[in-house]
Design a protein around this motif. Structure first.
Motif, PDB file in Angstrom:
ATOM      1  N   GLN A  21       0.866  -1.168   0.000  1.00 17.33           N
ATOM      2  CA  GLN A  21       0.000   0.000   0.000  1.00 17.33           C
ATOM      3  C   GLN A  21       0.903   1.218   0.000  1.00 17.33           C
ATOM      4  OE1 GLN A  21      -2.714   0.387   3.297  1.00 17.33           O
ATOM      5  NE2 GLN A  21      -3.829   2.021   2.287  1.00 17.33           N
ATOM      6  N   LEU A  22       0.663   2.127  -0.924  1.00 14.05           N
ATOM      7  CA  LEU A  22       1.472   3.328  -1.080  1.00 14.05           C
ATOM      8  C   LEU A  22       0.559   4.527  -0.833  1.00 14.05           C
ATOM      9  CD1 LEU A  22       4.378   4.076  -2.113  1.00 14.05           C
ATOM     10  CD2 LEU A  22       3.294   4.454  -4.316  1.00 14.05           C
ATOM     11  N   GLU A  23       0.905   5.350   0.168  1.00 18.23           N
ATOM     12  CA  GLU A  23       0.076   6.493   0.520  1.00 18.23           C
ATOM     13  C   GLU A  23       0.896   7.785   0.488  1.00 18.23           C
ATOM     14  OE1 GLU A  23      -3.034   4.919   3.769  1.00 18.23           O
ATOM     15  OE2 GLU A  23      -0.922   4.729   4.353  1.00 18.23           O
ATOM     16  N   VAL A  24       0.268   8.861   0.055  1.00 20.87           N
ATOM     17  CA  VAL A  24       0.838  10.199   0.167  1.00 20.87           C
ATOM     18  C   VAL A  24       0.101  10.867   1.317  1.00 20.87           C
ATOM     19  CG1 VAL A  24       1.178  12.434  -0.942  1.00 20.87           C
ATOM     20  CG2 VAL A  24       1.411  10.330  -2.274  1.00 20.87           C
ATOM     21  N   VAL A  25       0.886  11.366   2.288  1.00 19.00           N
ATOM     22  CA  VAL A  25       0.320  11.913   3.517  1.00 19.00           C
ATOM     23  C   VAL A  25       0.804  13.347   3.686  1.00 19.00           C
ATOM     24  CG1 VAL A  25       0.145  11.567   6.018  1.00 19.00           C
ATOM     25  CG2 VAL A  25       0.396   9.589   4.513  1.00 19.00           C
ATOM     26  N   SER A  26      -0.106  14.236   4.097  1.00 20.83           N
ATOM     27  CA  SER A  26       0.264  15.630   4.332  1.00 20.83           C
ATOM     28  C   SER A  26       1.017  15.765   5.650  1.00 20.83           C
ATOM     29  CB  SER A  26      -0.985  16.516   4.369  1.00 20.83           C
ATOM     30  OG  SER A  26      -1.722  16.268   5.548  1.00 20.83           O
ATOM     31  N   ILE A  27       1.584  16.930   5.881  1.00 12.15           N
ATOM     32  CA  ILE A  27       2.320  17.207   7.110  1.00 12.15           C
ATOM     33  C   ILE A  27       1.403  17.115   8.340  1.00 12.15           C
ATOM     34  CG2 ILE A  27       2.058  19.716   7.042  1.00 12.15           C
ATOM     35  CD1 ILE A  27       5.355  18.069   7.858  1.00 12.15           C
ATOM     36  N   THR A  28       0.082  17.284   8.134  1.00  7.69           N
ATOM     37  CA  THR A  28      -0.882  17.193   9.234  1.00  7.69           C
ATOM     38  C   THR A  28      -1.392  15.771   9.456  1.00  7.69           C
ATOM     39  OG1 THR A  28      -2.744  17.717   7.786  1.00  7.69           O
ATOM     40  CG2 THR A  28      -1.654  19.575   8.890  1.00  7.69           C
ATOM     41  N   GLY A  29      -0.934  14.830   8.608  1.00  2.00           N
ATOM     42  CA  GLY A  29      -1.331  13.434   8.766  1.00  2.00           C
ATOM     43  C   GLY A  29      -2.493  12.991   7.906  1.00  2.00           C
ATOM     44  N   GLN A  30      -3.023  13.889   7.089  1.00  2.00           N
ATOM     45  CA  GLN A  30      -4.144  13.549   6.215  1.00  2.00           C
ATOM     46  C   GLN A  30      -3.661  12.708   5.044  1.00  2.00           C
ATOM     47  OE1 GLN A  30      -6.028  16.929   4.393  1.00  2.00           O
ATOM     48  NE2 GLN A  30      -7.699  15.714   3.550  1.00  2.00           N
ATOM     49  N   VAL A  31      -4.307  11.570   4.805  1.00  3.07           N
ATOM     50  CA  VAL A  31      -3.974  10.730   3.655  1.00  3.07           C
ATOM     51  C   VAL A  31      -4.586  11.367   2.412  1.00  3.07           C
ATOM     52  CG1 VAL A  31      -4.196   8.451   2.606  1.00  3.07           C
ATOM     53  CG2 VAL A  31      -3.842   8.655   5.064  1.00  3.07           C
ATOM     54  N   LEU A  32      -3.733  11.780   1.483  1.00  2.00           N
ATOM     55  CA  LEU A  32      -4.171  12.476   0.278  1.00  2.00           C
ATOM     56  C   LEU A  32      -4.413  11.534  -0.887  1.00  2.00           C
ATOM     57  CD1 LEU A  32      -1.703  15.476   0.551  1.00  2.00           C
ATOM     58  CD2 LEU A  32      -4.084  15.375   1.310  1.00  2.00           C
ATOM     59  N   SER A  33      -3.683  10.441  -0.918  1.00  2.00           N
ATOM     60  CA  SER A  33      -3.911   9.423  -1.941  1.00  2.00           C
ATOM     61  C   SER A  33      -3.425   8.086  -1.413  1.00  2.00           C
ATOM     62  CB  SER A  33      -3.216   9.767  -3.263  1.00  2.00           C
ATOM     63  OG  SER A  33      -1.822   9.659  -3.130  1.00  2.00           O
ATOM     64  N   SER A  34      -4.035   7.031  -1.932  1.00  2.00           N
ATOM     65  CA  SER A  34      -3.680   5.683  -1.508  1.00  2.00           C
ATOM     66  C   SER A  34      -3.868   4.750  -2.688  1.00  2.00           C
ATOM     67  CB  SER A  34      -4.575   5.252  -0.342  1.00  2.00           C
ATOM     68  OG  SER A  34      -4.252   3.948   0.073  1.00  2.00           O
ATOM     69  N   GLN A  35      -2.914   3.853  -2.866  1.00  7.24           N
ATOM     70  CA  GLN A  35      -3.031   2.877  -3.944  1.00  7.24           C
ATOM     71  C   GLN A  35      -2.350   1.571  -3.549  1.00  7.24           C
ATOM     72  OE1 GLN A  35      -0.721   3.858  -7.562  1.00  7.24           O
ATOM     73  NE2 GLN A  35       0.116   5.578  -6.425  1.00  7.24           N
ATOM     74  N   ILE A  36      -2.840   0.496  -4.109  1.00  5.56           N
ATOM     75  CA  ILE A  36      -2.247  -0.828  -3.928  1.00  5.56           C
ATOM     76  C   ILE A  36      -1.413  -1.100  -5.181  1.00  5.56           C
ATOM     77  CG2 ILE A  36      -2.682  -3.294  -3.625  1.00  5.56           C
ATOM     78  CD1 ILE A  36      -3.534  -1.592  -1.218  1.00  5.56           C
ATOM     79  N   VAL A  37      -0.158  -1.495  -4.967  1.00  7.30           N
ATOM     80  CA  VAL A  37       0.769  -1.694  -6.080  1.00  7.30           C
ATOM     81  C   VAL A  37       1.382  -3.089  -5.982  1.00  7.30           C
ATOM     82  CG1 VAL A  37       2.832  -0.811  -7.226  1.00  7.30           C
ATOM     83  CG2 VAL A  37       1.310   0.765  -6.041  1.00  7.30           C
ATOM     84  N   SER A  38       1.424  -3.797  -7.104  1.00  9.25           N
ATOM     85  CA  SER A  38       2.067  -5.117  -7.150  1.00  9.25           C
ATOM     86  C   SER A  38       3.573  -4.936  -7.290  1.00  9.25           C
ATOM     87  CB  SER A  38       1.556  -5.922  -8.337  1.00  9.25           C
ATOM     88  OG  SER A  38       0.188  -6.202  -8.176  1.00  9.25           O
ATOM     89  N   MET A  39       4.321  -5.694  -6.503  1.00  6.69           N
ATOM     90  CA  MET A  39       5.779  -5.630  -6.522  1.00  6.69           C
ATOM     91  C   MET A  39       6.344  -6.947  -7.031  1.00  6.69           C
ATOM     92  SD  MET A  39       6.944  -2.743  -5.121  1.00  6.69           S
ATOM     93  CE  MET A  39       5.681  -1.825  -5.970  1.00  6.69           C
ATOM     94  N   ASN A  40       7.420  -6.860  -7.807  1.00  9.13           N
ATOM     95  CA  ASN A  40       8.186  -8.027  -8.209  1.00  9.13           C
ATOM     96  C   ASN A  40       9.412  -8.121  -7.309  1.00  9.13           C
ATOM     97  OD1 ASN A  40       6.545  -8.704 -10.468  1.00  9.13           O
ATOM     98  ND2 ASN A  40       7.475  -7.012 -11.575  1.00  9.13           N
ATOM     99  N   THR A  41      10.009  -9.266  -7.219  1.00  6.74           N
ATOM    100  CA  THR A  41      11.239  -9.421  -6.451  1.00  6.74           C
ATOM    101  C   THR A  41      12.310  -8.503  -7.033  1.00  6.74           C
ATOM    102  OG1 THR A  41      10.692 -11.720  -5.979  1.00  6.74           O
ATOM    103  CG2 THR A  41      12.986 -11.071  -5.675  1.00  6.74           C
ATOM    104  N   GLY A  42      13.002  -7.764  -6.161  1.00  5.03           N
ATOM    105  CA  GLY A  42      14.047  -6.843  -6.605  1.00  5.03           C
ATOM    106  C   GLY A  42      13.585  -5.404  -6.583  1.00  5.03           C
ATOM    107  N   LYS A  43      14.244  -4.595  -7.399  1.00  2.00           N
ATOM    108  CA  LYS A  43      13.989  -3.156  -7.431  1.00  2.00           C
ATOM    109  C   LYS A  43      12.737  -2.840  -8.247  1.00  2.00           C
ATOM    110  CE  LYS A  43      16.288   1.130  -8.829  1.00  2.00           C
ATOM    111  NZ  LYS A  43      17.509   1.682  -9.417  1.00  2.00           N
ATOM    112  N   ASN A  44      11.832  -2.071  -7.640  1.00  2.00           N
ATOM    113  CA  ASN A  44      10.595  -1.639  -8.284  1.00  2.00           C
ATOM    114  C   ASN A  44      10.536  -0.118  -8.234  1.00  2.00           C
ATOM    115  OD1 ASN A  44       8.714  -4.272  -8.487  1.00  2.00           O
ATOM    116  ND2 ASN A  44       9.965  -4.380  -6.653  1.00  2.00           N
ATOM    117  N   VAL A  45      10.107   0.510  -9.321  1.00  2.00           N
ATOM    118  CA  VAL A  45       9.958   1.957  -9.369  1.00  2.00           C
ATOM    119  C   VAL A  45       8.490   2.289  -9.611  1.00  2.00           C
ATOM    120  CG1 VAL A  45      10.639   4.091 -10.535  1.00  2.00           C
ATOM    121  CG2 VAL A  45      12.297   2.234 -10.265  1.00  2.00           C
TER     122      VAL A  45
END
Length: 75
Positions: A21-45
């Protein structure tokens, strides 16, 4: 780069294939966006679109089920 303009790159080094789960959070703690991302073994961008964010300080929170990693970025 930090500060970011329109896109932030999040690099995740995964020890095995999974989803995160990848979230962008403001300085006040508010979740501005959230997404579920599939990862492969190793480096993911993952590209985050930051065009809708105002100038300021934000956090990217990555949760893989076992641990939570938080990194700061500036827009």
């Amino acid at each position: 780069p930090n500060p970011v303009r329109n896109t932030a790159l999040v690099i995740v080094d995964a020890t095995h294939s999974s989803t995160i789960q990848l979230e962008v959070v403001s300085i006040t703690g508010q979740v501005l966006s959230s997404q579920i991302v599939s990862m492969n073994t190793g480096k993911n961008v993952v590209k985050l679109n930051t065009t809708s964010l105002k100038t300021g300080v934000y956090f990217v929170r990555v949760t893989d089920g076992k641990k939570i990693t938080v990194k700061r970025f500036v827009k």
